[in-house]
Design a protein around this motif. Structure first.
Motif, PDB file in Angstrom:
ATOM      1  N   MET A 321      61.459-115.717 -46.148  1.00  0.00           N
ATOM      2  CA  MET A 321      60.211-115.614 -46.893  1.00  0.00           C
ATOM      3  C   MET A 321      59.012-115.588 -45.963  1.00  0.00           C
ATOM      4  SD  MET A 321      58.528-118.217 -49.712  1.00  0.00           S
ATOM      5  CE  MET A 321      57.875-119.340 -48.471  1.00  0.00           C
ATOM      6  N   LYS A 341      59.469-109.902 -52.575  1.00  0.00           N
ATOM      7  CA  LYS A 341      59.855-110.570 -53.817  1.00  0.00           C
ATOM      8  C   LYS A 341      58.758-110.383 -54.866  1.00  0.00           C
ATOM      9  CE  LYS A 341      63.610-112.625 -52.174  1.00  0.00           C
ATOM     10  NZ  LYS A 341      64.966-112.347 -52.691  1.00  0.00           N
ATOM     11  N   ASP A 342      59.169-110.305 -56.126  1.00  0.00           N
ATOM     12  CA  ASP A 342      58.186-110.257 -57.210  1.00  0.00           C
ATOM     13  C   ASP A 342      57.468-111.602 -57.294  1.00  0.00           C
ATOM     14  OD1 ASP A 342      58.776-107.677 -57.890  1.00  0.00           O
ATOM     15  OD2 ASP A 342      60.109-108.195 -59.562  1.00  0.00           O
ATOM     16  N   ARG A 343      56.132-111.555 -57.237  1.00  0.00           N
ATOM     17  CA  ARG A 343      55.334-112.781 -57.275  1.00  0.00           C
ATOM     18  C   ARG A 343      54.114-112.575 -58.179  1.00  0.00           C
ATOM     19  NH1 ARG A 343      57.663-115.646 -53.259  1.00  0.00           N
ATOM     20  NH2 ARG A 343      58.493-114.486 -51.480  1.00  0.00           N
ATOM     21  N   PRO A 355      55.485-106.727 -56.290  1.00  0.00           N
ATOM     22  CA  PRO A 355      56.432-106.964 -55.180  1.00  0.00           C
ATOM     23  C   PRO A 355      55.654-107.283 -53.902  1.00  0.00           C
ATOM     24  CG  PRO A 355      56.228-104.608 -55.617  1.00  0.00           C
ATOM     25  CD  PRO A 355      55.405-105.300 -56.660  1.00  0.00           C
TER      26      PRO A 355
END
Length: 394
Positions: A321, A341-343, A355
């Motif tokens: 991450m 990552k989708d946030r 994303p």
């Protein structure tokens, strides 16, 4: 005629190497340009081709021995014939007699260095699957044997209450990586700046054109080509990010040689994409794919690892991450990219899902001020969020 097999010329920065694994035994026939042995330096693993057809009549230096450029390691007789049951014209190098446990095993024979490691671990040869020629157990096989290995290692006998340990030597490559990381930490004033980038536009562009791209260029359209192009855009705008320190001088490089960190079975290597500013995304993707395959096979050359003005490390392929990458000396900056990552993010006062990829750029604060570092990373962010900029060079 007897022909000598010698260690090939090593680069000026490499003083010695280690013989890793002979692929032929004394008395066996060899063909011209056939790889006889792998030689590991602190940067790469080199292949040593046979200089002529013949029979490998003598192995002078065995697996695990330390060598330097020009050392004599074997001899080939171009007139001898290798034949089962036929007496050889020359006596082969004496074989080391394996311990009783190894004799009883059904696996391939182990090299002397591998056998020593297995003996220290208490593992029988027959319990280790050899990757060498004819199932021969190499030093690398022995080092990987044990807990977590694909080999079925014999259990280590320990006294009640005693917790087991195992000790294996670092490979030359791993030792060199450790040395360079400490050098970077001790010699550079490392600071890291972060930003986040919405990868949606790049992902949409890739989804629309990936099939046509692969059909036209014969290579998959990945994301690394976009990251390389975005990095080059920032280096052009802020040349200090592409510079290096030499004593009390700052060296500004008028070219853009981008190092791409690639994992290999023997450790991390950083091959160089030279003149990346002059390459298309297709050219970059082809070169990255080529380096990835070479890394798996241990065939990246010293020339391909030499130089570089800026590096990119992609921990995202392993699910990272966020990280603070360490500068690759003598470079002054490195970009770390991570898993997309989708946030939840805020756009125009609304919470939306995007994303997101977290970017991290570590830099040498001795010559790079926070302003250049932050604005350089923002330039990369803007280029990725509007990939048309990369195509139009604006």
């Amino acid at each position: 005629m007897l022909i000598e097999v010698k260690v090939p010329q090593l680069s000026e920065s490499v003083s010695e190497a280690t013989l890793v694994s002979w692929h032929k035994k004394a008395g066996e026939a060899v063909s011209r340009d056939e790889n006889l042995i792998d030689i590991e330096t602190d940067k790469v693993v080199l292949e040593t081709p046979a200089p002529a057809d013949g029979v490998l009549v003598e192995i002078i230096m065995g697996d695990g021995e330390t060598v330097t450029s020009g050392d004599l390691i074997a001899k080939i007789d171009t007139e001898a014939k290798a034949s089962a049951g036929e007496e050889k014209k020359h006596e082969p190098a004496p074989e080391v007699t394996p311990p009783p446990a190894a004799k009883a095993s059904s696996g391939g024979s182990a090299s002397p260095s591998a056998r020593k490691i297995l003996d220290e671990k208490g593992i029988a040869e027959g319990d280790v699957k050899g990757s060498g020629r004819g199932g021969r157990v190499t030093k690398a096989d022995a080092m990987g044997a044990g807990k977590g290995s694909s080999a079925a290692a014999a259990p280590v006998q320990v006294a009640d209450g005693e917790r087991p340990e195992e000790r294996v030597p670092m490979t030359r490559l791993r030792a060199r990586i450790a040395e360079r990381l400490l050098q970077s930490k001790n010699e550079n004033a490392i600071l890291t700046t972060f930003n986040e980038v919405n990868m949606g536009p790049v992902m949409a562009l890739r989804a629309e054109y990936k099939d046509k791209f692969e059909k036209a260029h014969g290579v998959r359209l990945g994301f690394m080509g976009f990251f390389v192009k975005a990095a080059v855009a920032a280096l052009k705008k802020f040349p200090i990010l592409n510079a290096s320190v030499d004593g009390n001088d700052i060296v500004y490089h008028g070219y853009f040689d981008i190092g791409i960190a690639v994992g290999s079975p023997r450790g991390l290597v950083v091959p160089i994409i030279r003149d990346a500013d002059q390459m298309s995304i297709a050219d970059i993707e082809k070169k990255i794919a080529e380096y990835g395959q070479k890394a798996k096979e241990g065939k990246i050359s010293l020339e391909e690892l030499t130089g570089g003005t800026f590096s990119i490390s992609n921990g995202g392929v392993f699910g990272s991450m966020l990280s603070t990458p360490i500068i690759n000396p003598p470079q002054s900056a490195i970009l770390g990219i991570h898993a997309t990552k989708d946030r939840p993010v805020v756009e125009n006062g609304q919470i939306v899902i995007r994303p997101i990829n977290y970017l991290a750029m570590s830099y040498d604060h001795r010559i790079i001020d926070g302003r250049e570092a932050v604005l350089g990373l923002v330039t990369m962010k803007e280029a990725l969020e509007d990939p048309a900029r990369l195509l139009l060079d604006v």
